[in-house]
Write an enzyme that holds these catalytic residues in place. Structure first.
Site, PDB file in Angstrom:
ATOM      1  N   TYR A  65       0.908  -1.377   0.108  1.00 47.13           N
ATOM      2  CA  TYR A  65      -0.030   0.085  -0.105  1.00 47.13           C
ATOM      3  C   TYR A  65       1.024   1.291  -0.227  1.00 47.13           C
ATOM      4  O   TYR A  65       2.047   1.119   0.209  1.00 47.13           O
ATOM      5  CB  TYR A  65      -0.821  -0.072   1.066  1.00 47.13           C
ATOM      6  N   CYS A  66       0.299   2.332  -0.409  1.00 46.69           N
ATOM      7  CA  CYS A  66       0.898   3.650  -0.268  1.00 46.69           C
ATOM      8  C   CYS A  66      -0.122   4.546   0.302  1.00 46.69           C
ATOM      9  O   CYS A  66      -0.799   4.433   1.332  1.00 46.69           O
ATOM     10  CB  CYS A  66       1.448   4.172  -1.636  1.00 46.69           C
ATOM     11  N   ARG A  67      -0.117   5.865  -0.234  1.00 46.27           N
ATOM     12  CA  ARG A  67      -0.771   7.116   0.580  1.00 46.27           C
ATOM     13  C   ARG A  67      -2.248   6.889   0.222  1.00 46.27           C
ATOM     14  O   ARG A  67      -3.163   7.276   1.081  1.00 46.27           O
ATOM     15  CB  ARG A  67      -0.265   8.219   0.144  1.00 46.27           C
ATOM     16  N   CYS A  71      -2.282   7.329  -5.602  1.00 47.55           N
ATOM     17  CA  CYS A  71      -0.764   7.136  -5.573  1.00 47.55           C
ATOM     18  C   CYS A  71      -0.145   5.990  -6.493  1.00 47.55           C
ATOM     19  O   CYS A  71      -0.803   4.917  -6.604  1.00 47.55           O
ATOM     20  CB  CYS A  71      -0.405   6.862  -4.085  1.00 47.55           C
TER      21      CYS A  71
END
Length: 113
Positions: A65-67, A71
């Site tokens: 996952y990221c932001r 993203c």
């Protein structure tokens, strides 16, 4: 592209104590400021070099996952991990933003934990 995992399914995996590796692919600063429970830090631009050390078992389930949904770091990370031979890579597209919107707990300096 890898299968996706929605926020509630990811929360259930964490709560059940399922065996998987949760990877945040953002900067060190972003990771320290708050990350999902149990997540390890592996910036997208370091995956090729560090994945063999941090993720030695290519058969492990990995959730990336990221932001936020817009993203592009986590989709890129998924592609790299798949190129490296990891068999079960899942993408949590909601990122930290979606996690926090649900009021789910965070870890790290800015999380109050």
């Amino acid at each position: 592209m890898a299968d996706t995992l929605d926020r509630d399914a990811l929360k259930e995996k964490i709560d059940r104590g399922d065996h998987f590796r949760l990877i945040e692919v953002l900067s060190e600063e972003e990771y320290r400021s708050g990350h999902l429970p149990g997540a390890i830090h592996l910036p997208v631009d370091e995956i090729r070099e560090r994945a063999p050390e941090l993720l030695p078992d290519e058969d492990d389930t990995i959730v990336v996952y990221c932001r936020a949904p817009d993203c592009d770091a986590s989709p890129k990370a998924v592609r790299i991990l798949e190129e490296l031979g990891y068999e079960e890579v899942l993408h949590y597209p909601g990122g930290k933003e979606g996690w926090e919107e649900a009021g789910y707990p965070m870890e790290g300096e800015g999380s109050g934990s």
